[in-house]
Scaffold this active site. Structure first.
Site, mmCIF file in Angstrom:
data_model
loop_
_atom_site.group_PDB
_atom_site.id
_atom_site.type_symbol
_atom_site.label_atom_id
_atom_site.label_comp_id
_atom_site.label_asym_id
_atom_site.label_seq_id
_atom_site.Cartn_x
_atom_site.Cartn_y
_atom_site.Cartn_z
ATOM 1 N N SER D 77 0.812 -1.244 0.015
ATOM 2 C CA SER D 77 -0.031 0.222 -0.029
ATOM 3 C C SER D 77 0.866 1.138 0.008
ATOM 4 O O SER D 77 0.273 2.241 -0.291
ATOM 5 C CB SER D 77 -0.796 0.064 1.246
ATOM 6 O OG SER D 77 -1.819 -1.017 0.848
ATOM 7 N N TYR D 202 -3.691 -2.062 -10.624
ATOM 8 C CA TYR D 202 -3.576 -2.137 -9.057
ATOM 9 C C TYR D 202 -2.855 -3.276 -8.307
ATOM 10 O O TYR D 202 -1.861 -2.865 -7.478
ATOM 11 C CB TYR D 202 -4.969 -1.892 -8.510
ATOM 12 C CG TYR D 202 -5.030 -1.987 -7.042
ATOM 13 C CD1 TYR D 202 -4.792 -0.998 -6.131
ATOM 14 C CD2 TYR D 202 -5.436 -3.079 -6.083
ATOM 15 C CE1 TYR D 202 -4.622 -0.837 -4.901
ATOM 16 C CE2 TYR D 202 -5.410 -3.247 -4.839
ATOM 17 C CZ TYR D 202 -5.029 -1.926 -4.258
ATOM 18 O OH TYR D 202 -5.089 -2.142 -2.741
ATOM 19 N N TYR D 254 -4.119 3.098 7.820
ATOM 20 C CA TYR D 254 -5.453 2.388 8.089
ATOM 21 C C TYR D 254 -6.177 3.038 9.209
ATOM 22 O O TYR D 254 -6.195 4.018 9.383
ATOM 23 C CB TYR D 254 -5.238 0.898 8.175
ATOM 24 C CG TYR D 254 -4.262 0.084 7.054
ATOM 25 C CD1 TYR D 254 -4.411 0.382 6.011
ATOM 26 C CD2 TYR D 254 -3.123 -0.655 7.396
ATOM 27 C CE1 TYR D 254 -3.743 -0.035 4.723
ATOM 28 C CE2 TYR D 254 -2.380 -1.202 6.390
ATOM 29 C CZ TYR D 254 -2.582 -0.795 5.042
ATOM 30 O OH TYR D 254 -1.962 -1.352 4.224
#
Lengths: 318, 318, 318, 318
Positions: D77, D202, D254
């Site tokens: 990420s 992605y 997150y």
């Protein structure tokens, strides 16, 4: 002159000749103008808004119809019943470990609930549940489509039932939300087969094309303790017919199921093509069709006609 | 020797003497041990886990009971039926602008859905809906409690029905979640009276104390088209009896309502005191009681007994 | 002529005399007309929409103000900072077992998230979190109100700060949703004191009345590593000042906090009375006031003025 | 001997030689054993749990590293930053009509919020947002992958950065939930390109492989007002660097972003490969790596090392 039939424990004072009653109701229904034809795919959007049909098939073999009853239409979610029958037959009780039997309290295509319930759909009458059922069919039949089609043709005794390939294609092209539901179930390990194949079966099944008479005949066994009144063949056990009727009662009319039970009181299933079928145990099946939908996705005139007929004949199971 | 009664369109092969059947089922039920007595208030937690009772009141006036049928217990959510009856009678159709008639697809005390639906409860059988109904009663009766109590006493023909004031007090002390539901509805403008007064009525009503025979008699009118079979008095219209039965079918058994419809097929309502009542249209009422609850808040043995009895006698309305 | 101050690691080219800059920005702000004065209670609804004030208090002791800076207004949610300070001081780290420090991603008064998180509010800047903080104060201070008031008066060096009893009363009367939040937390065991007493403290605190200069002075310690620049008193540790600023950065501007961080880049807190304060570490405090609110509940002109000032002076901490 | 650098308005007393400090912290970190290596794909599950690296790259060009700093790992990420940079550059402000900039208050892969917000992701740091960004790249670049790779290589001045094709494949095979997010956005009309192509980009981007030194160098411009300290090239405007840092501060860690701001106070981003980067404006970049993750999906030892370092050097921006 009337004769008494039995439903929900109470004699139904149904006239020998239902036609005048149905004609009266159909005419009233034509003044219901508050619905809107489904327009998420062109093939549905093009259907004329003023089609209207009403059929009653009683267990004695009589079929009474008024309106556009010979015009086939896209049965859409009504096909969820056929898929479920095949899956129940093939999987038995283990099916219910992968899909629940509870009303959803949510729109038919809600993804929120599917997330909360960790990929286990609330019931087989919402989209997620029917996609799960499609996975069962794809995984357990070498040719799930022809198995389903041949079952439906057998149920209504007509080879005329077919699938509209244009609708099938369109559904696939505009099926992103159903794909989201399928992939979410896959992510929870509740889809066994290839997602694209499962979705293809699902979209295909939604594109089944029938008229109100075929629909009513095909489901007469649900009103007849599992036995087809035409052929005498036992389609499902009496218990399973009751179970399917129970599911239709709590979950068949999208997020208007409770209101339908309250105001009509019959197991029923609708589709965004404008069709609705209602089961009257030990009496027969009512089917209605008119494309414009209310805000819940149920045919506005169809709801009107079935409620009117049920109330006039006193058909509630409760 | 058996005689045939009619329910759900099908003859019920019920024996003249139900007692041996009930005794057999009660005995089997005692080996169901997977429930847990409600313990959120001491007055409920103290009730002995091995109480068990089963009653069938048929419309011909016969009442057959086995087990602890003379022991009164806290009927809790079963009282929601009585409150609803009074509110329907007083308010008529406008009631349904303030509470819906859809299954909730959520636990009985969910606040999430109430927020989404802007303070309009999904149905009168969940807590929020019954609190809304209590607001109607408090707002429209000068003495809502005595109006309700006198109605219930009249329905079962016994002045012995009373309210357990210790349970009433305890409910109030441990009622923070119900207070949250009430204040949330108030914030949406859907509570008219003072919240504390509304909650007091609601907690009081939950503390009604009855035994299985009183429960069964009091609700016999729902199986008898609105008419009390004992007194011959028309309690509600036939249509309203069907409507209440419809609500019980889609929403009466908390988040296990769909499963109950699927496996039993009767309108029913449970309470966390361990009681359950089930309506068999044109036949009678079944009531069961045993304190330990399953994970949905329904009596584990009560579920077992009613399912067993319904299946053996073929009582599904579907 | 300018002198350089340091903020966010970069020299701020702030003019010696900020007044012309503030006047220019205030004038521009008056053409922002898309907000709506809070109207959930009459006492707020009556405040004139065209009040507008802007103050900058720098750490060197200079206070520059333009517009209605002497007019006291209801500080509402800005008071959440004062309550939090007192609770952090009294409870220390265990406070964070009862309230989280995460942004909510939800409107300020959402009950949905509180249910998911089992009665633990996401942070002390949303209503549920501030009610939890009020419970801490009520439970740990013999006189929570006077403790808070005396702290605030000390912080801004003025006895003029008071509470508008009419706003206090109105908040209580229209506080059903906050009551729902409080009772829901109570039901999860996360409220220790009497709910009514806790709510009374919370509504009282929201009714604190201050002007922009008092607000700016009172919070200067947050820009000054915990030390009051006026009195030299260490109000909190440097670490705790940074922690409070962090909370304001992620959660201080309701569901527009991320956008505020993105476009302005300063720790800030707003209230529905139309006030906003922003902390510029090692430089000073900006406070703005204008009653009309945008759809997130933040002062429309206040947002404009602080963004404009921060961008012109290059004040982002990032 | 120490020299003072400036960050968050406060002098950082950073030693000339950071190595002993980093070594001390690394050693302490090795006793943190409560994490769990990501195991949703085999390629990640196989990585040894005891890898640990810590790097500080200051703006003066010094790079200090301890531990396994030459070992490349899957940045996962953290790649969301690179994708966002490219999309901001290409689309400008209209990007923010398709993705918000608010913290989510939800797990990184929540589909619930995406449904509520009608297919508009909360921010570009959660999966849905990064998939949206991937759609922008696929739609606006003829070769989105090589555009991204060449940008990253340029940023860290090394052609050694590559993509692990085994991780790329595995992500695709186990990417059902991400597919669900993408199809749901598609159903709301917020994905322009072919969903499979978007997902492929992605998953590819998540499979970028770098070591802590490459990561730290590549993002130094974010600490240096948009300018690469090595090449002197202006990568983004100062304003855009601040904006990216703001997003990282509110949404980069997150559902632990608020806690990270509270306890550390630096813009940061983590990945499930165990990497974390933190930006210290006007000072430099910290990067850490250790595979075992805490329950929020952040590297347990990485969190420890960065918090420890930030607290010892006083690096908070607040």
């Amino acid at each position: 002159m009337t004769h008494d039939v039995i439903s929900g424990g109470q004699p139904i004072h149904a006239p020998d000749n239902l036609k005048p009653l149905l004609e009266d109701i159909l005419q009233q229904a034509m003044s219901v103008n508050d619905g809107k034809v489904a327009d998420y795919i062109p093939a549905l959007a093009e259907v004329k808004a003023d089609y209207c049909a009403l059929t009653v098939a009683t267990l004695d073999g009589n079929v009474t119809s008024v309106g556009d009853t010979n015009k086939p239409f896209s049965i859409q979610s009504i096909s969820k019943i056929y898929g479920l029958m095949l899956a129940m037959e093939r999987l038995g009780d283990p099916l219910w470990e992968r899909v629940q039997m509870e009303p959803s309290g949510q729109p038919f295509n809600s993804i929120v609930q599917l997330e909360w319930e960790k990929g286990i759909p609330r019931n087989p009458m919402i989209n997620a549940g029917a996609i799960l059922v499609s996975d069962v069919l794809v995984s357990h039949y070498s040719a799930s489509k022809s198995a389903l089609l041949s079952m439906v043709r057998g149920l209504c005794g007509s080879e005329a039932v077919c699938v509209d390939s244009r609708v099938h294609e369109s559904e696939r092209e505009h099926g992103a939300r159903n794909a989201a539901l399928a992939y979410l179930m896959k992510s929870f390990g509740n889809i066994e087969s290839d997602v694209e194949e499962v979705l293809d079966h699902y979209f295909w099944q939604c594109a089944l094309t029938m008229n109100t008479e075929q629909l009513a005949s095909s489901l007469a066994f649900l009103a007849n303790r599992g036995q087809c009144p035409r052929s005498g063949k036992q389609i499902t056990s009496h218990r399973d017919a009751q179970r399917i009727n129970a599911l239709l009662s709590t979950s068949g009319m999208y997020d208007q199921s409770g209101q339908f039970a309250f105001t009509v009181g019959l197991p029923a299933k609708s589709g965004v093509g404008g069709g609705i079928i209602a089961i009257v145990p030990d009496y027969g099946v009512i089917s209605a069709w008119s494309p414009p939908l209310n805000s819940f996705g149920n045919s506005a005139r169809g709801m009107f006609m079935i409620r009117e007929l049920a109330n006039r004949l006193g058909l509630s199971v409760y």
